[in-house]
Write a protein that holds these residues in place. Structure first.
Motif, mmCIF file in Angstrom:
data_model
loop_
_atom_site.group_PDB
_atom_site.id
_atom_site.type_symbol
_atom_site.label_atom_id
_atom_site.label_comp_id
_atom_site.label_asym_id
_atom_site.label_seq_id
_atom_site.Cartn_x
_atom_site.Cartn_y
_atom_site.Cartn_z
ATOM 1 N N CYS A 1 -13.872 7.280 12.989
ATOM 2 C CA CYS A 1 -13.125 6.028 13.140
ATOM 3 C C CYS A 1 -11.629 6.286 12.999
ATOM 4 O O CYS A 1 -10.819 5.746 13.758
ATOM 5 C CB CYS A 1 -13.580 5.004 12.099
ATOM 6 N N VAL A 2 -11.266 7.116 12.026
ATOM 7 C CA VAL A 2 -9.857 7.446 11.813
ATOM 8 C C VAL A 2 -9.299 8.192 13.015
ATOM 9 O O VAL A 2 -8.167 7.957 13.451
ATOM 10 C CB VAL A 2 -9.694 8.281 10.522
ATOM 11 N N GLU A 3 -10.090 9.080 13.596
ATOM 12 C CA GLU A 3 -9.621 9.840 14.752
ATOM 13 C C GLU A 3 -9.401 8.928 15.956
ATOM 14 O O GLU A 3 -8.469 9.128 16.745
ATOM 15 C CB GLU A 3 -10.619 10.949 15.107
ATOM 16 N N ILE A 4 -10.237 7.894 16.103
ATOM 17 C CA ILE A 4 -10.028 6.919 17.182
ATOM 18 C C ILE A 4 -8.696 6.201 16.974
ATOM 19 O O ILE A 4 -7.943 5.958 17.927
ATOM 20 C CB ILE A 4 -11.198 5.919 17.240
ATOM 21 N N ALA A 5 -8.389 5.890 15.723
ATOM 22 C CA ALA A 5 -7.102 5.251 15.417
ATOM 23 C C ALA A 5 -5.947 6.184 15.762
ATOM 24 O O ALA A 5 -4.951 5.777 16.372
ATOM 25 C CB ALA A 5 -7.059 4.864 13.941
ATOM 26 N N ARG A 6 -6.069 7.438 15.405
ATOM 27 C CA ARG A 6 -4.988 8.396 15.669
ATOM 28 C C ARG A 6 -4.808 8.619 17.173
ATOM 29 O O ARG A 6 -3.682 8.802 17.652
ATOM 30 C CB ARG A 6 -5.291 9.720 14.963
ATOM 31 N N ALA B 1 -10.063 -0.026 6.018
ATOM 32 C CA ALA B 1 -8.657 -0.331 5.737
ATOM 33 C C ALA B 1 -8.113 0.626 4.687
ATOM 34 O O ALA B 1 -6.959 1.069 4.772
ATOM 35 C CB ALA B 1 -8.510 -1.779 5.276
ATOM 36 N N GLY B 2 -8.937 0.962 3.691
ATOM 37 C CA GLY B 2 -8.504 1.906 2.669
ATOM 38 C C GLY B 2 -8.184 3.268 3.257
ATOM 39 O O GLY B 2 -7.255 3.952 2.808
ATOM 40 N N ARG B 3 -8.950 3.684 4.271
ATOM 41 C CA ARG B 3 -8.686 4.972 4.916
ATOM 42 C C ARG B 3 -7.488 4.890 5.864
ATOM 43 O O ARG B 3 -6.642 5.781 5.898
ATOM 44 C CB ARG B 3 -9.935 5.433 5.681
ATOM 45 N N PHE B 4 -7.430 3.804 6.631
ATOM 46 C CA PHE B 4 -6.328 3.654 7.578
ATOM 47 C C PHE B 4 -4.984 3.538 6.854
ATOM 48 O O PHE B 4 -3.946 3.868 7.410
ATOM 49 C CB PHE B 4 -6.546 2.402 8.438
ATOM 50 N N ALA B 5 -4.997 3.048 5.610
ATOM 51 C CA ALA B 5 -3.752 2.823 4.872
ATOM 52 C C ALA B 5 -2.898 4.081 4.815
ATOM 53 O O ALA B 5 -1.675 4.023 4.950
ATOM 54 C CB ALA B 5 -4.056 2.334 3.456
ATOM 55 N N VAL C 1 6.215 -6.045 11.620
ATOM 56 C CA VAL C 1 5.192 -5.673 10.647
ATOM 57 C C VAL C 1 5.457 -4.237 10.209
ATOM 58 O O VAL C 1 6.402 -3.596 10.673
ATOM 59 C CB VAL C 1 3.775 -5.817 11.250
ATOM 60 N N SER C 2 4.619 -3.729 9.317
ATOM 61 C CA SER C 2 4.832 -2.347 8.873
ATOM 62 C C SER C 2 3.522 -1.734 8.413
ATOM 63 O O SER C 2 2.597 -2.439 7.987
ATOM 64 C CB SER C 2 5.856 -2.290 7.731
ATOM 65 N N SER C 3 3.484 -0.436 8.493
ATOM 66 C CA SER C 3 2.434 0.332 7.830
ATOM 67 C C SER C 3 2.979 0.727 6.469
ATOM 68 O O SER C 3 4.060 0.301 6.060
ATOM 69 C CB SER C 3 2.102 1.577 8.654
ATOM 70 N N LEU C 4 2.235 1.542 5.758
ATOM 71 C CA LEU C 4 2.751 2.091 4.502
ATOM 72 C C LEU C 4 4.028 2.878 4.757
ATOM 73 O O LEU C 4 4.905 2.942 3.901
ATOM 74 C CB LEU C 4 1.691 3.001 3.876
ATOM 75 N N TYR C 5 4.146 3.470 5.952
ATOM 76 C CA TYR C 5 5.197 4.443 6.220
ATOM 77 C C TYR C 5 6.417 3.889 6.947
ATOM 78 O O TYR C 5 7.537 4.303 6.667
ATOM 79 C CB TYR C 5 4.609 5.604 7.031
ATOM 80 N N GLN C 6 6.197 2.996 7.918
ATOM 81 C CA GLN C 6 7.305 2.599 8.779
ATOM 82 C C GLN C 6 7.195 1.143 9.190
ATOM 83 O O GLN C 6 6.097 0.574 9.219
ATOM 84 C CB GLN C 6 7.330 3.473 10.037
ATOM 85 N N ALA C 7 8.365 0.555 9.502
ATOM 86 C CA ALA C 7 8.410 -0.802 10.041
ATOM 87 C C ALA C 7 8.342 -0.730 11.560
ATOM 88 O O ALA C 7 8.869 0.191 12.177
ATOM 89 C CB ALA C 7 9.693 -1.503 9.599
ATOM 90 N N LEU D 1 -6.329 -6.987 3.341
ATOM 91 C CA LEU D 1 -5.013 -7.228 2.754
ATOM 92 C C LEU D 1 -4.871 -6.555 1.389
ATOM 93 O O LEU D 1 -3.772 -6.143 1.007
ATOM 94 C CB LEU D 1 -4.770 -8.731 2.620
ATOM 95 N N GLU D 2 -5.972 -6.445 0.655
ATOM 96 C CA GLU D 2 -5.908 -5.864 -0.684
ATOM 97 C C GLU D 2 -5.923 -4.337 -0.674
ATOM 98 O O GLU D 2 -5.868 -3.719 -1.738
ATOM 99 C CB GLU D 2 -7.065 -6.411 -1.530
ATOM 100 N N ARG D 3 -5.939 -3.741 0.514
ATOM 101 C CA ARG D 3 -5.939 -2.279 0.594
ATOM 102 C C ARG D 3 -4.818 -1.709 1.446
ATOM 103 O O ARG D 3 -4.659 -0.494 1.530
ATOM 104 C CB ARG D 3 -7.296 -1.786 1.117
ATOM 105 N N LEU D 4 -4.045 -2.576 2.065
ATOM 106 C CA LEU D 4 -2.994 -2.113 2.963
ATOM 107 C C LEU D 4 -1.621 -2.477 2.401
ATOM 108 O O LEU D 4 -1.302 -3.655 2.245
ATOM 109 C CB LEU D 4 -3.181 -2.734 4.352
ATOM 110 N N GLY D 5 -0.819 -1.452 2.104
ATOM 111 C CA GLY D 5 0.480 -1.704 1.507
ATOM 112 C C GLY D 5 1.488 -2.286 2.464
ATOM 113 O O GLY D 5 2.398 -3.001 2.069
#
Length: 610
Positions: free
Chosen positions: A331-336, A365-369, A289-295, A390-394
């Motif tokens: 929420c974003v900080e918990i992800a980080r 999802a828009g923020r995590f993207a 899988v991948s994020s916007l930045y890396q696989a 799905l519509e917010r994550l590249g």
């Protein structure tokens, strides 16, 4: 006057000065080109909206395709047909940055491609992509257009990698490949932004890993700004030599030129590549899988793939309270924090009673993207919530999960979810649940998993390597007789499933196994259970990565008692559950325990590198 007052809108020339457009196409065909692109690079929502003519997308696209078709037909012979590629450009609005909505872009791209198909294109080329999410919207829109018109044609996707080594938003080429290839494109490649020299290593990556053919259309070198404007420095022979090397070394099958390439460049390229035999590629795909930045590949060199469980409203009180209060930065900080603690993927679940799950997912999802470098697992039972993510994550997401609880027929949750999975090219978690309920025995688990795997590969076009089977984790900590063998059955199901389908991925929500125990006991039991599952073939685990202990750090007695509990090794006078509870009576997990990142930072340099 030729631009009808819309200065810079090149697509308007398709109706105001068709003679000029035809002349451009004719010049390239006279130089020997096999194909030309339509004059529709900017016939999209963002570009035409700037001129207040967004309603003319179909008209200008159809006109541009028709002009190119007319000229191609002039030059075509039975021995050498000439082709038209329908150009679909990126526009000026990037959905990942919130400039516009994915759905608006997708629907406008569908109109553009319907116009291109009506005008007679032979293929569609989505090019100069700067935002993976924008590229996905164009590809999905094109697929919808082909379905609506009943006319499928080859679909090419080309991204633009900057001199920084990434796409405009920071995406590595591997991230683009992981996200775009599963959408069902026919070629993938690079164009624009740089000359061929700067593309070489990115093209090498595609050559090594892409399952589909490659295309490349560099500029005639990096532009140099001079008093008379941008000048492209590569001569026709220099461009031709570079492209011949790409064909010979990387097996590229479609070559051409982007900015600065004249008919003379094309003539030189044709002469240079005409006698070159493309290298025979033996790509080694990396399911993942991948994020916007890396696989992120599913197969990790040194460990199981860790899926962080703390961005789950049902499993993390801190995350749930932050979400309910609208404290999205928390929420974003918990992800980080999970990234720092060693997670490879984030499990994002917003399902909570009384909430609008689709709105919560869209927000987070828009923020995590852009805020998270890790890929996202969209964890929900509701198709509308999954769609919002799905519509917010590249990047390429995992959808968790599908099962046969309410069947698999028309209108079922299974079918509605799989339609989203297929359209967006996601990987998918399948649960060992059927119409009879949650599978408890190994036989039942393997039977349900086999049924779903065969369904997804036969009817939904999925690869076995993109299917992740959750053989289910149940608590073995309640003392009830009916749960004593649950861990054994789960481990055996993993072993048998991996033997039957070596390429399938497996996963578990590890912490379920210890539900209700003292936190210190949970940490040990979770760690021991995970270790045993990995030995049986487990590929991924939904877990708090920093709370998993290596076997070498668990005292022997604790480890052996936990193993006895996992494998139900009771005997007269000895119940491993009771013994485990005794061992940890009053014990606590230190809240000051260093994170994995802090532990590593404290090591001497060479130990840290190792």
């Amino acid at each position: 006057d030729d631009f009808a007052g819309l200065e810079g809108c090149n697509e308007i020339l398709n109706v105001t000065r068709p003679d000029v457009v035809r002349a451009v196409h004719r010049g390239y065909f006279e130089a020997g080109s096999d194909a030309v692109e339509t004059n529709t690079f900017g016939a999209n929502l963002a570009n035409l909206s700037e001129y207040d003519i967004a309603g003319r997308i179909f008209e200008l696209s159809e006109a541009g395709a028709r002009l190119a078709r007319e000229v191609a037909d002039e030059f075509s012979t039975p021995d050498r047909p000439r082709f038209v590629l329908g150009s679909v450009g990126p526009g000026t609005k990037l959905p990942t940055l919130g400039h516009t909505k994915f759905v608006a872009l997708r629907d406008a791209y569908e109109q553009e491609v319907r116009g291109l198909l009506a005008g007679g294109v032979d293929a569609v080329i989505v090019e100069t992509a700067q935002d993976i999410l924008q590229a996905k919207s164009a590809i999905i829109g094109a697929k919808r257009a082909m379905a609506a018109e009943g006319r499928p044609v080859p679909l090419i996707a080309q991204v633009a990698v900057e001199t920084t080594g990434t796409m405009l938003l920071g995406s590595e080429i591997g991230a683009a490949l992981a996200a775009l290839e599963p959408l069902g494109i026919d070629l993938i490649g690079l164009n624009c932004s740089t000359g061929p020299a700067e593309m070489s290593e990115h093209l090498r990556t595609l050559s090594k890993h892409a399952r589909i053919p490659l295309s490349v259309m560099p500029n005639a070198g990096l532009p140099e700004l001079r008093p008379e404007g941008a000048v492209y420095p590569l001569s026709p022979d220099e461009l031709a030599e570079a492209l011949a090397i790409f064909v010979r070394e990387f097996g590229v099958r479609l070559v051409g030129g982007c900015c600065g390439t004249t008919a003379e460049h094309v003539r030189a390229v044709i002469e240079a590549v005409g006698q070159v035999t493309p290298a025979r590629r033996r790509p080694r795909s990396e399911p993942g899988v991948s994020s916007l930045y890396q696989a992120v590949p599913f197969a990790q060199d040194a460990s199981v793939l860790m899926i962080g469980e703390r961005t789950n409203a049902n499993g993390s009180k801190a995350f749930r309270e932050a979400m309910l209060a609208g404290r999205y930065e928390d929420c974003v900080e918990i992800a980080r924090a999970q990234t720092r603690d060693g997670a490879h993927v984030l499990d994002l679940c917003v399902d909570y009673v009384g909430r609008d799950g689709a709105a919560d997912m869209a927000e987070l999802a828009g923020r995590f993207a852009t805020a998270s470098t890790l890929p996202i697992m969209l964890d929900s039972t509701e198709p509308d919530v999954i769609r919002a993510g799905l519509e917010r994550l590249g990047g390429r997401c995992v959808v968790n999960s599908v099962n046969y609880e309410d069947g698999s027929g028309p209108g079922s949750r299974f079918q509605r979810t799989m339609e989203l999975v297929r359209e967006h090219g996601a990987a998918v978690v399948v649960m060992c649940i059927d119409e009879e309920g949650q599978a408890r025995t190994a036989d039942w688990k393997v039977r349900v998993a086999t049924r779903i795997i065969e369904d997804l590969t036969t009817n939904w076009g999925m690869r076995v390597s993109d299917i992740i089977v959750d053989t289910l984790t149940f608590p073995i900590s309640t003392g009830q007789e009916e749960v004593r063998r649950d861990a054994i059955e789960t481990i055996e199901a993993i072993r048998r499933l991996k033997k039957r389908y070596p390429e399938v991925q497996t996963t578990l929500g590890i912490s379920n196994v210890s539900f209700g125990l003292n936190p210190a006991a949970r940490q040990v039991l979770n760690s021991v259970f995970l270790h045993e599952c990995v030995q049986a073939g487990l590929d991924t685990a939904i877990v708090h990565a920093s709370k998993i202990l290596p076997m070498s750090r668990i005292p022997d007695e604790q480890r052996m008692v936990a193993l006895d509990l996992v494998y139900d090794r009771r005997r007269d006078g000895y119940d491993p559950l009771q013994k485990l509870m005794e061992l940890f009576e009053g014990a606590t997990v230190s809240s000051s325990k260093a994170s994995r990142a802090e532990e590593l930072a404290a090591l001497p340099l060479f130990e840290r590198l190792q």
